[in-house]
Design a protein around this motif. Structure first.
Motif, short mmCIF file in Angstrom:
data_model
loop_
_atom_site.label_atom_id
_atom_site.label_comp_id
_atom_site.label_asym_id
_atom_site.label_seq_id
_atom_site.Cartn_x
_atom_site.Cartn_y
_atom_site.Cartn_z
N HIS A 39 2.24 1.62 12.60
CA HIS A 39 1.25 0.46 12.17
C HIS A 39 1.14 -0.78 12.90
CE1 HIS A 39 -1.26 -1.04 8.84
NE2 HIS A 39 -1.88 0.21 8.77
N ALA A 58 -4.82 11.98 1.11
CA ALA A 58 -3.77 13.12 1.37
C ALA A 58 -4.08 14.27 0.33
CB ALA A 58 -2.39 12.23 1.26
N GLU A 70 0.78 -1.18 0.15
CA GLU A 70 -0.06 0.02 -0.16
C GLU A 70 0.93 1.22 0.05
OE1 GLU A 70 -2.70 -0.16 3.26
OE2 GLU A 70 -3.88 1.63 2.74
N LEU A 86 -5.60 5.40 9.62
CA LEU A 86 -6.46 4.55 8.72
C LEU A 86 -6.79 3.47 9.66
CD1 LEU A 86 -5.28 5.31 5.24
CD2 LEU A 86 -7.66 5.90 6.10
N HIS A 116 -8.42 5.80 -1.86
CA HIS A 116 -6.93 5.35 -1.50
C HIS A 116 -6.16 6.22 -0.83
CE1 HIS A 116 -5.27 7.26 -5.00
NE2 HIS A 116 -5.99 6.55 -5.76
N GLY A 117 -5.26 5.98 0.17
CA GLY A 117 -4.50 6.74 0.92
C GLY A 117 -3.97 7.69 0.41
N TYR A 118 -3.41 7.72 -0.90
CA TYR A 118 -2.79 8.91 -1.45
C TYR A 118 -4.02 9.95 -1.93
CZ TYR A 118 -0.56 11.74 -5.47
OH TYR A 118 -0.27 12.59 -6.15
N TYR A 154 -1.67 6.59 7.79
CA TYR A 154 -1.73 5.16 7.67
C TYR A 154 -1.95 4.65 8.89
CZ TYR A 154 -0.95 5.06 2.69
OH TYR A 154 -1.36 5.40 1.40
N THR A 201 6.21 5.00 9.97
CA THR A 201 4.98 4.63 9.55
C THR A 201 4.62 3.06 9.98
OG1 THR A 201 4.83 6.53 8.13
CG2 THR A 201 3.30 4.70 7.96
N ASN A 246 2.45 15.06 7.14
CA ASN A 246 3.19 14.07 6.76
C ASN A 246 2.26 12.86 6.12
OD1 ASN A 246 5.80 14.69 7.07
ND2 ASN A 246 6.13 14.09 9.15
N GLN A 247 2.43 12.83 5.34
CA GLN A 247 1.39 11.79 4.59
C GLN A 247 1.68 10.41 5.05
OE1 GLN A 247 1.43 11.71 0.54
NE2 GLN A 247 1.11 14.11 0.24
N GLY A 248 2.72 9.89 5.89
CA GLY A 248 2.88 8.73 6.29
C GLY A 248 1.94 8.49 7.58
N GLU A 284 7.66 14.27 1.20
CA GLU A 284 6.57 14.47 1.63
C GLU A 284 5.86 13.56 2.44
OE1 GLU A 284 3.74 16.24 -1.79
OE2 GLU A 284 5.57 16.07 -2.67
N PHE A 285 6.10 12.39 2.13
CA PHE A 285 5.36 11.03 2.87
C PHE A 285 5.97 11.03 4.39
CE2 PHE A 285 4.98 6.68 4.38
CZ PHE A 285 3.83 6.54 3.99
N GLY A 286 7.31 11.51 4.52
CA GLY A 286 7.59 11.33 6.01
C GLY A 286 8.18 10.12 6.34
N GLY A 287 8.40 9.92 7.59
CA GLY A 287 9.11 8.62 7.86
C GLY A 287 8.43 7.17 7.45
N HIS A 292 1.43 4.24 -2.65
CA HIS A 292 1.20 5.61 -2.48
C HIS A 292 2.43 6.46 -2.91
CE1 HIS A 292 -0.19 8.58 0.84
NE2 HIS A 292 1.00 9.41 -0.09
#
Lengths: 890, 114
Positions: A68, B33, A28, B55, B28-30, B52, A64, B47-49, A57-60, A32
């Motif tokens: 999770h 965001a 997933e 979610l 979806h996640g993206y 999750y 994550t 921070n997009q991460g 942009e996503f970060g760590g 992304h």
């Protein structure tokens, strides 16, 4: 909290799909990132730029995933399952350690649970009656005749019943045996005649139908019977229609009116199954039982104490009654006939004699459990020492103290779980073995089942010990900083406290083992001595078959005699039979006593002797030597003078310095008998009891209550088992050929009569001896373990010594000496333990000094040598240490 | 009140995600965001991460459900959609948020008036 539960459940489910969830999340997140990248490229970035920007942009990314994961899991469970897997791996990596620890635990738990269950069943179990502590047994002793606990006579029972002030109710009972006929195969049943009050006194009701009433418990009333649950099920296949049916007991009609519950075992609660009464009929005293007050004893009396009456008060009360009736009937109670009544707690009486035996077993098994626990503790401590370094490293790299503790806990728990499982199986095995091979004199063995309380006790004890000593490494570590522990791990030797504890444990183990071994050795000596006691007869190659010519079928003694004689002739003609004879009572199986007056002694000088009615040739067939005079012959018949053969003991006791041949005595007012012979003494009651005075009568000359009993004795020419079987079969055929309704029972050999009579001693000896050997093995394992462990710890020291010039022998000797010292200390402790507990042994020993000096010297010596042997291997290992390798390694 | 900032933010993020799914349908996640950034006009730096774990939390509570599917440009992606209980939750949270917001603003205006 529906939401909370939902989260918990989804997390719990997450535990089992961890790998899948990780993969799914990875896919997933990658998707992304790719979409981000694509978007960046669309905005005009280069491929590399786009990827970096996406990452930014996503970060760590890893963070994550970790977050999770955290959300998906239950940390406690997670850790536990990790500890569990690690624990299983650790146990698997040290199979030797695991095996020894598990076996040790299992032996301790198994043996202890089994013996505790046994003690509970035998000593502690409550009787299945209402308020059993109120029940007492009343019986009389005739002190001047040496007759103990003979019960009471019928007239006396009525006096006790009517004149007492201490009982709320009384009941009488008598054991009996009947030939049960009237449907199908004739059956020999054990039975009891009981007064109607017995059922209400015990407050037990029939499971089906009813028990009998006072009206039915009268002489002349129509016969009624109540049967046991097992007879009903086995013989009458549990059919309801059976009530009201008529059966024949010794040819007399009885109507079945009820079936008792299976738990009802009266009169002898917990009697051997073969002796348990299966049928109860009213005691219904006939008037002739009151004619002579002291002619026949043997009636058991039970009473229920009134509220608040103590047994001491009851004792006074019945003494008063006995004094009264002896005063009122001077004609019966004269000379040596004086009765002395006593009360016993009903529950305790049956087990009184075996109580010391049970305590002996219990203390033996407690020793084994102690040794097992000490062993496990020692093993775990040794292991802890070797794991300090691992623990220190783990704590240095950040493992929390709680996590280390929980890991130790899980490991120990696994170990104790394994031990408990194997131990449980072992105890079940031991219980079924005890049931199978235990002596019949420990009747309650049949009712022994695994006692949950005993199991729980042993489990808790051993699990606690395991957990406690398993925690030691983590606890020790938490007290010192990891740096110190790491440094310390490289140091030499055990800490002072550990050493003292370990050595103490080993010394205690050896001590307990020694005490058990001495006990076992003494029991073995006593047993061998007992088996070598001269029985007075020759038991080899002799088979016996019993039958019963009951009065109703053979009312005419002459007719019975004809059949008996005919059978003797036929049996003598059997191929393989060498000598044949008959007797009413055989040694070591049945006992009968008669009272007599010797001619010329003052009236009232009443005597008792054991008695058997025998056929001519009995002494030869049994191999009993005639010391003086002659055996019975065919000529000693009902028309000729009554004659008797006496035993040597009787001759010595009553005819000291006289020739007994030709002397006369009167048997209970029946007739005068002339002594014609003296036979060698025979152990009649038990191998360990002195031969009692004995009178033999000719079964073809006198009639008595014993006349209906007949045991055939057939001495065979060879020891061949096939011949023995063939003869037994032919004997049976010959008996049924003459009368197909004769019951056949008690088929055996003389040899097995002897063996049965010593079965309790054999059981004790095997158990204590077994425990002794078990204890020895465990203690040696313990010593071996500690010595080996010390050698490993001291390797560097030893290497250094050798490098500095100490010889290998010196080093080996050091290790051996240490083991030897522990052995000596253990032996000293063991002797103290033995002396403290040896009184438990005395009732189980026959003509053996429980402080036999030779045993007390030899057994410790052997144990000491064994401890040297156990230290020998570690010593050899120490000698093999290669100084160069070891020192270089450091 | 010493509520940690993250906690408030987390609750806010939950509400935002639920509202986004309610307005846009399965995403979806993206997509979520992108939508959040569009709506907040980049005022909310996300921070997009961190999306999750949020979610997953919502899914564990049963407010959203997920299903693998194919994105508009033919890529495999996991699509999230609002469940029935998620709709209820959204309504309840939106209401309480509005109530809270009006209370806060009343305080703020009240403070101005004083």
């Amino acid at each position: 909290m529906g939401g909370g539960l939902r989260v918990f459940l989804s997390r719990l489910a997450g535990l089992f799909r961890r790998k899948h969830a990780d993969e799914s999340l990875g896919a997933e997140l990658r998707s992304h990132l790719e979409m981000l990248e694509q978007e960046n490229i669309r905005r005009g970035m280069s491929a590399d730029e786009a990827r970096y920007a996406a990452r930014r942009e996503f970060g760590g990314f890893e963070q994550t995933i970790e977050d999770h994961r955290q959300l998906r899991s239950l940390p406690m469970l997670e850790n536990f399952s990790r500890d569990l897997r690690l624990g299983i791996r650790m146990l698997g990596k040290n199979p030797g350690f695991t095996l020894v620890a598990v076996i040790t635990l299992a032996l301790g738990i198994g043996a202890n649970t089994a013996v505790f269950s046994l003690v509970n069943a035998v000593l502690i179990r409550r009787l299945p009656y209402k308020d059993p502590e109120q029940l007492v047994l009343l019986t009389e002793t005739l002190p001047q005749l040496g007759a103990n606990e003979v019960g009471v006579a019928a007239g006396e029972y009525l006096d006790y019943r009517d004149q007492n002030r201490c009982f709320s109710q009384t009941a009488a009972y008598e054991t009996a045996g009947f030939n049960l006929t009237g449907d199908g195969i004739p059956l020999r049943v054990q039975a009891a005649r009981v007064s109607a009050s017995a059922f209400s006194l015990l407050s037990v009701n029939a499971q089906l139908g009813r028990t009998f009433t006072d009206e039915e418990d009268r002489d002349g009333a129509p016969g009624v019977a109540v049967i046991s649950g097992s007879l009903w099920r086995n013989h009458y296949s549990g059919s309801q229609g059976f009530l009201g049916k008529t059966i024949r007991l010794d040819e007399k009609p009885f109507t079945i009116i009820g079936v008792m519950p299976a738990s009802f075992q009266f009169p002898f609660d917990g009697a051997p199954i073969s002796d348990r009464a299966d049928l109860w009929v009213p005691i219904a005293f006939s008037s002739d039982r009151f004619a002579d007050r002291v002619r026949e004893f043997g009636i058991g009396v039970i009473g229920r104490l009134k509220q608040g009456v103590t047994s001491a008060l009851a004792q006074q009360d019945i003494l008063r009654i006995a004094d009264n009736f002896m005063r009122d009937h001077p004609e019966s109670y004269a000379g040596t006939v004086r009765v002395s009544p006593r009360t016993f707690p009903f529950a305790g009486h049956a087990v009184e004699k075996i109580r010391p035996l049970v305590w002996l077993l219990e203390s033996a098994v407690a020793c084994v459990l102690l040794i097992a626990c000490a062993n496990v503790a020692n093993l775990l401590m040794a292991k802890a020492r070797s794991r300090r370094r691992e623990m220190a490293i783990r704590s240095a790299v950040g493992a929390a103290r709680g996590r280390l503790l929980s890991q130790c806990l899980v490991e120990s728990f696994l170990l104790s779980l394994l031990g408990a499982g194997v131990g449980l199986a072992l105890s079940l095995l031991m219980i079924s073995a005890a049931r199978q091979f235990g002596p019949s004199s420990l009747p309650q063995l049949q009712d022994v089942s695994l006692d949950p309380a005993a199991l729980a006790f042993t489990l808790i004890l051993s699990v606690t010990i395991t957990l406690f000593f398993g925690l030691v490494p983590a606890l020790q570590l938490s007290r010192v900083s990891p740096q110190l522990a790491l440094k310390d791990a490289a140091q030499v030797g055990r800490s002072q406290a550990t050493r003292r504890l370990q050595d103490t444990l080993v010394v205690l183990e050896i001590g307990a083992a020694l005490a058990l071994l001495i006990g076992g050795t003494l029991l073995l000596q006593s047993f061998v001595r007992l088996l070598n006691v001269p029985t007075g007869f020759q038991p080899q190659n002799t088979v016996i078959v019993r039958t019963l010519f009951d009065w109703s079928r053979y009312p005419d003694p002459l007719k019975r005699e004809a059949v008996q004689k005919e059978l003797l002739t036929r049996l003598a003609a059997l191929p393989g039979a060498k000598l044949v004879a008959e007797a009413s009572h055989l040694p070591l199986s049945e006992v009968r006593q008669i009272g007599f007056y010797i001619e010329g002694t003052p009236p009232g000088e009443f005597r008792w002797a054991n008695n058997s009615l025998v056929s001519p040739g009995y002494f030869r067939a049994m191999g009993i030597s005639m010391l003086r005079g002659r055996d019975f012959t065919e000529q000693d018949d009902r028309m000729s003078t009554n004659v008797a053969v006496i035993s040597e003991a009787l001759a010595k006791q009553f005819f000291a310095n006289q020739d007994p041949i030709g002397k006369r005595f009167n048997w209970g007012g029946r007739a005068d008998f002339t002594i014609i012979g003296v036979a060698a003494d025979v152990r009649v009651t038990a191998l360990d009891a002195d031969p009692p005075p004995m009178i033999y009568d000719s079964m073809f000359q006198v009639e008595s209550g014993a006349s209906s009993r007949t045991a055939f004795v057939v001495k065979l020419g060879s020891a061949d088992a096939a011949v023995q079987r063939a003869v037994l079969q032919s004997v049976q055929q010959e008996i049924w050929h003459l009368d197909k309704d004769l019951p056949i029972y008690g088929v055996s050999t003389l040899q097995s009569l002897i063996e049965e009579s010593v079965s309790q001693r054999r059981f004790t000896m095997v158990l204590i001896g077994g425990f002794g050997i078990l204890a020895l093995v465990l203690a040696l394992i313990g010593l071996f373990g500690v010595a080996s462990y010390v050698v490993v710890l001291r390797q560097q020291e030893l290497a250094l010594r050798m490098a500095l010039g100490a010889g290998r022998a010196t080093v080996g000797w050091m290790v051996l000496k240490q083991g030897g010292l522990l052995g000596v200390a253990g032996c000293i402790v063991g002797l103290f333990v033995f002396f403290a507990g040896s009184s438990l042994l005395s009732s189980s020993l026959y003509q053996t000094n429980r402080h036999d000096p030779l045993t007390l010297l030899l057994v410790p010596l052997i144990l000491f040598l064994a401890t040297l042997f156990a230290s020998y291997w570690p010593a050899r290992r120490a000698m093999r240490v290669d100084p160069m390798t070891l020192l270089r390694y450091e | 009140m010493t509520t940690p900032r993250g906690e408030v933010l987390q609750g806010t993020l939950d509400l935002i995600v639920l509202q986004t799914l309610s307005a846009m349908g399965p995403l979806h996640g993206y997509g979520i965001a992108v939508r959040i950034q569009q709506v907040s006009e980049d005022l909310l730096k996300l921070n997009q991460g961190t999306l999750y774990p949020a979610l997953l939390r919502l899914e564990q509570k049963g407010w959203i459900s997920s299903k693998w599917g194919v994105s508009e440009n033919n890529r495999k992606a996991k699509f999230y959609s609002l469940t029935r209980s998620g709709k209820k939750q959204l309504a309840a949270e939106a209401e309480s948020w509005e109530r809270m917001a009006s209370v806060i603003s009343r305080f703020l205006t009240g403070a101005e008036g004083a």
